[in-house]
Design a protein around this motif. Structure first.
Motif, PDB file in Angstrom:
ATOM      1  N   GLU A  20       0.894  -1.259   0.490  1.00 33.52           N
ATOM      2  CA  GLU A  20      -0.364  -0.123   0.094  1.00 33.52           C
ATOM      3  C   GLU A  20       0.904   1.390  -0.064  1.00 33.52           C
ATOM      4  N   PRO A  21       1.648   1.094   0.604  1.00 31.54           N
ATOM      5  CA  PRO A  21       2.850   3.192   1.006  1.00 31.54           C
ATOM      6  C   PRO A  21       2.979   3.063  -0.500  1.00 31.54           C
ATOM      7  N   SER A  22       3.552   2.127  -1.254  1.00 29.45           N
ATOM      8  CA  SER A  22       3.950   2.487  -2.732  1.00 29.45           C
ATOM      9  C   SER A  22       3.106   2.715  -3.847  1.00 29.45           C
ATOM     10  N   VAL A  23       1.455   2.355  -3.462  1.00 32.33           N
ATOM     11  CA  VAL A  23       0.625   3.230  -4.422  1.00 32.33           C
ATOM     12  C   VAL A  23       0.517   4.637  -3.877  1.00 32.33           C
ATOM     13  N   HIS A  24       0.220   4.381  -2.450  1.00 25.16           N
ATOM     14  CA  HIS A  24       0.202   5.811  -2.237  1.00 25.16           C
ATOM     15  C   HIS A  24       0.681   7.059  -2.543  1.00 25.16           C
ATOM     16  N   GLN A  25       2.307   6.503  -2.248  1.00 24.36           N
ATOM     17  CA  GLN A  25       3.300   7.421  -3.119  1.00 24.36           C
ATOM     18  C   GLN A  25       3.348   8.111  -4.195  1.00 24.36           C
ATOM     19  N   TRP A  26       2.150   6.813  -5.037  1.00 25.52           N
ATOM     20  CA  TRP A  26       2.693   7.446  -6.612  1.00 25.52           C
ATOM     21  C   TRP A  26       1.331   8.090  -7.202  1.00 25.52           C
ATOM     22  N   LEU A  27       0.296   8.088  -5.537  1.00 25.53           N
ATOM     23  CA  LEU A  27      -1.470   9.194  -5.824  1.00 25.53           C
ATOM     24  C   LEU A  27      -0.598  10.453  -5.355  1.00 25.53           C
ATOM     25  N   LYS A  28       0.055  10.383  -4.626  1.00 23.49           N
ATOM     26  CA  LYS A  28       1.075  11.689  -4.207  1.00 23.49           C
ATOM     27  C   LYS A  28       1.502  12.380  -5.028  1.00 23.49           C
ATOM     28  N   GLY A  29       1.867  11.903  -6.531  1.00 24.67           N
ATOM     29  CA  GLY A  29       3.019  12.359  -6.873  1.00 24.67           C
ATOM     30  C   GLY A  29       4.342  11.762  -7.319  1.00 24.67           C
ATOM     31  N   HIS A  30       4.753  10.625  -6.674  1.00 22.84           N
ATOM     32  CA  HIS A  30       6.096  10.199  -6.847  1.00 22.84           C
ATOM     33  C   HIS A  30       6.181   9.231  -8.075  1.00 22.84           C
ATOM     34  N   MET A  31       6.773   8.990  -8.913  1.00 28.14           N
ATOM     35  CA  MET A  31       6.918   8.257 -10.381  1.00 28.14           C
ATOM     36  C   MET A  31       6.998   7.479 -10.022  1.00 28.14           C
ATOM     37  N   PRO A  32       6.553   5.892 -10.484  1.00 25.82           N
ATOM     38  CA  PRO A  32       6.532   4.796 -10.253  1.00 25.82           C
ATOM     39  C   PRO A  32       7.942   4.351 -11.349  1.00 25.82           C
ATOM     40  N   LYS A  33       8.419   3.302 -10.669  1.00 29.42           N
ATOM     41  CA  LYS A  33       9.330   3.158 -11.918  1.00 29.42           C
ATOM     42  C   LYS A  33       9.053   2.667 -13.444  1.00 29.42           C
ATOM     43  N   GLU A  34      10.478   3.241 -13.876  1.00 27.37           N
ATOM     44  CA  GLU A  34       9.334   2.748 -15.539  1.00 27.37           C
ATOM     45  C   GLU A  34       9.242   1.756 -16.052  1.00 27.37           C
ATOM     46  N   ALA A  35      10.097   0.643 -15.530  1.00 24.68           N
ATOM     47  CA  ALA A  35       9.637  -0.886 -15.847  1.00 24.68           C
ATOM     48  C   ALA A  35       8.181  -0.996 -15.312  1.00 24.68           C
ATOM     49  N   VAL A  36       7.864  -0.609 -14.179  1.00 25.01           N
ATOM     50  CA  VAL A  36       6.578  -0.742 -13.663  1.00 25.01           C
ATOM     51  C   VAL A  36       5.828  -0.014 -14.513  1.00 25.01           C
ATOM     52  N   ARG A  37       5.291   1.012 -15.188  1.00 27.94           N
ATOM     53  CA  ARG A  37       4.353   1.624 -15.153  1.00 27.94           C
ATOM     54  C   ARG A  37       3.695   1.039 -16.552  1.00 27.94           C
ATOM     55  N   PRO A  38       4.509  -0.310 -17.157  1.00 25.40           N
ATOM     56  CA  PRO A  38       3.050  -0.369 -18.452  1.00 25.40           C
ATOM     57  C   PRO A  38       2.354  -1.373 -17.180  1.00 25.40           C
ATOM     58  N   LEU A  39       3.105  -2.156 -16.118  1.00 18.22           N
ATOM     59  CA  LEU A  39       1.685  -3.120 -15.175  1.00 18.22           C
ATOM     60  C   LEU A  39       0.970  -2.570 -14.751  1.00 18.22           C
ATOM     61  N   ILE A  40       1.320  -0.825 -14.594  1.00 21.59           N
ATOM     62  CA  ILE A  40      -0.176  -0.172 -14.569  1.00 21.59           C
ATOM     63  C   ILE A  40      -1.225  -0.230 -14.894  1.00 21.59           C
ATOM     64  N   LEU A  41      -0.525   0.580 -15.670  1.00 19.82           N
ATOM     65  CA  LEU A  41      -1.656   0.666 -17.226  1.00 19.82           C
ATOM     66  C   LEU A  41      -2.241  -0.665 -17.736  1.00 19.82           C
ATOM     67  N   GLU A  42      -1.588  -1.830 -17.506  1.00 15.27           N
ATOM     68  CA  GLU A  42      -2.069  -3.259 -17.940  1.00 15.27           C
ATOM     69  C   GLU A  42      -3.558  -3.103 -16.343  1.00 15.27           C
ATOM     70  N   SER A  64      21.415 -12.069 -25.830  1.00 13.27           N
ATOM     71  CA  SER A  64      21.917 -11.265 -24.931  1.00 13.27           C
ATOM     72  C   SER A  64      20.245 -10.242 -24.815  1.00 13.27           C
ATOM     73  N   ARG A  65      19.104 -10.488 -25.923  1.00 10.77           N
ATOM     74  CA  ARG A  65      18.234  -9.722 -25.980  1.00 10.77           C
ATOM     75  C   ARG A  65      17.141 -10.169 -25.366  1.00 10.77           C
ATOM     76  N   ARG A  66      17.427 -11.971 -24.516  1.00  7.91           N
ATOM     77  CA  ARG A  66      16.215 -12.622 -24.699  1.00  7.91           C
ATOM     78  C   ARG A  66      15.523 -12.502 -23.482  1.00  7.91           C
ATOM     79  N   SER A  67      16.123 -11.390 -22.120  1.00  4.07           N
ATOM     80  CA  SER A  67      15.630 -11.526 -21.156  1.00  4.07           C
ATOM     81  C   SER A  67      14.490 -10.279 -21.452  1.00  4.07           C
ATOM     82  N   VAL A  68      14.792  -9.131 -22.287  1.00  2.88           N
ATOM     83  CA  VAL A  68      14.031  -7.765 -22.790  1.00  2.88           C
ATOM     84  C   VAL A  68      12.754  -8.770 -23.488  1.00  2.88           C
ATOM     85  N   VAL A  69      12.966  -9.654 -24.005  1.00  3.33           N
ATOM     86  CA  VAL A  69      12.081 -10.176 -24.974  1.00  3.33           C
ATOM     87  C   VAL A  69      11.463 -10.067 -24.378  1.00  3.33           C
TER      88      VAL A  69
END
Length: 443
Positions: free
Chosen positions: A43-65, A110-115
């Motif tokens: 919960e504290p992480s979500v609360h921080q995002w709502l207060k304006g702290h930007m989530p990590k770039e890698a996590v943003r697509p998960l939030i959108l999904e 080297s790209r397998r984890s990204v894909v």
């Protein structure tokens, strides 16, 4: 340091979802696990995002999904108050270039984890048949190359061989072979000079190979990657006017969504497959309506699920013989679909009976991967209705064949055995089965 402004856009989505802070965090963690990158947000992480702290770039697509799945509509970066990521290319890549790029990334260790981290999207935009039929970019190979029907036959034969390897051993090792074949042989063929009939036949063969590669990516749990292969397969099927493969791919996309528990997209893909199906006999009707039934059941639509499964059974009864099955669809597959419908609708005991019928109807041509997967499902459901010894005997059968298998889906079932049997350690058979599973996983 200045205090960030509250993210009012994200707050609106959060209020619309009706979630608690904890529920949103749990959904993001679940999607992360689905993608292969487990997370432990609270919960504290979500609360921080709502207060304006930007989530990590890698996590943003998960939030959108997460919001997309909850609200049943696409949710963009802008709508969530996130910066829009730079696009890799302003222009839309050609079908061949896109296939080459996808295959090369998939081949590169080297790209397998990204894909592999690509996320399954419930809001995936699928090209409609009229939008892709007959469309293929004019391409030039840069060197003289001309192909004929013999080259098409070779691609079809190679696809059949890769499919056989996948059926027998799983997709973990077969899929990189398919990706390399796509890049090194098939893509250049798609750029080659050829009579129109040969060009269309080659695009059709490439379409099915792209579908198969996506199917094997599903077996590895690489669901976002699988969707990308499926989309390329749809484009190629349309370009070659191959209605049958186009329907086959859409149905495969429904299977993927249903197995992940996403009822709405599973229904959407299954219905789209049925809607554009060419005129066909009862066996293909069963092939399509069986998946519709499963999708409706996962979506909680009991009436349509039961209607569709009755249509499936009637169509299979009208089929002339068990030979020449479409997409491997047979009376055994009908029994499997009945089992899945029953289980999704809460009839676990009926699901067990239907799975047992499935195994009575199987023959030697059926996939070894599906045998282990479906036996694992059977054991889990036998345990669910209190048949401990029957479940252990079924699991023993799975474990005797497991060492030769290279399938992440089978791995995930086997990894569940110790935890499921832990409460029954006083039972000798359960204890021995649990210990055998642990030994198998350690090898």
């Amino acid at each position: 340091m200045t205090t960030p402004e509250p993210n009012t856009a994200l707050e609106r989505l959060y209020r619309e979802s009706g979630w608690t802070l904890r529920q949103l965090a749990q959904e993001i963690n679940r999607i992360g696990t689905e993608r292969g990158t487990p997370l432990k947000y609270r919960e504290p992480s979500v609360h921080q995002w709502l207060k304006g702290h930007m989530p990590k770039e890698a996590v943003r697509p998960l939030i959108l999904e997460a919001f997309t799945r909850r609200l049943e509509r696409p949710v963009t970066h802008t709508e969530a108050g996130f910066p829009v990521p730079p696009t890799e290319s302003i222009s839309h890549p050609s079908t061949v270039d896109g296939l080459l790029d996808l295959g090369r990334q998939d081949m590169d260790p080297s790209r397998r984890s990204v894909v592999g981290a690509a996320l399954f999207s419930v809001a995936l935009t699928v090209p409609n048949w009229p939008d892709v039929v007959g469309r293929m970019e004019t391409v030039s190979s840069g060197k003289p190359l001309r192909i004929g029907m013999a080259d098409v036959d070779m691609v079809v034969a190679m696809t059949d061989r890769v499919s056989e390897l996948d059926d027998q051993f799983g997709g973990r090792h077969a899929r990189p072979m398919a990706a390399a074949f796509l890049v090194n042989t098939v893509a250049p063929y798609l750029r080659a000079d050829a009579p129109e009939q040969v060009r269309k036949a080659m695009m059709s063969a490439a379409s099915f190979l792209s579908y198969l590669t996506g199917w094997m990516a599903v077996d590895e749990g690489l669901h976002g990657l699988a969707q990308r292969y499926y989309l390329k397969g749809l484009e190629l099927a349309g370009a070659s006017a191959d209605h049958s493969t186009y329907c086959h791919i859409l149905r495969g996309m429904s299977v993927q969504a249903a197995d992940l528990g996403h009822g709405a997209p599973a229904v959407r893909f299954a219905n789209a497959s049925s809607a554009v199906s060419p005129r066909s006999g009862p066996r293909m009707n069963a092939f399509l309506s069986g998946q519709q039934a499963h999708a409706f059941a996962v979506a909680g639509d009991r009436a349509n699920a039961l209607r569709s499964i009755r249509e499936t059974e009637k169509s299979m009864e009208k089929a002339e013989s068990a030979s020449g099955t479409f997409g491997g669809y047979s009376p055994a597959t009908v029994a499997y679909h009945v089992s899945q419908v029953r289980h999704a609708l809460g009839d676990v005991s009926g699901s067990v009976s239907s799975l047992q019928l499935h195994f009575k109807l199987r023959d030697s041509t059926d996939s070894q991967v599906s045998s282990l997967r479906f036996n694992s499902m059977l054991a889990e459901r036998q345990l669910e209705i209190g048949h401990l010894e029957a479940a252990c005997n079924t699991w023993q059968n799975v474990l005797s064949q497991y060492p030769a298998m290279h399938s992440d889906r089978v791995d995930r079932h086997v990894k569940m055995i110790p935890a499921l049997l832990n409460p029954y350690s006083a039972n000798p058979l359960a204890r021995e089965t649990r210990e055998r599973a642990i030994r198998s996983l350690a090898q």
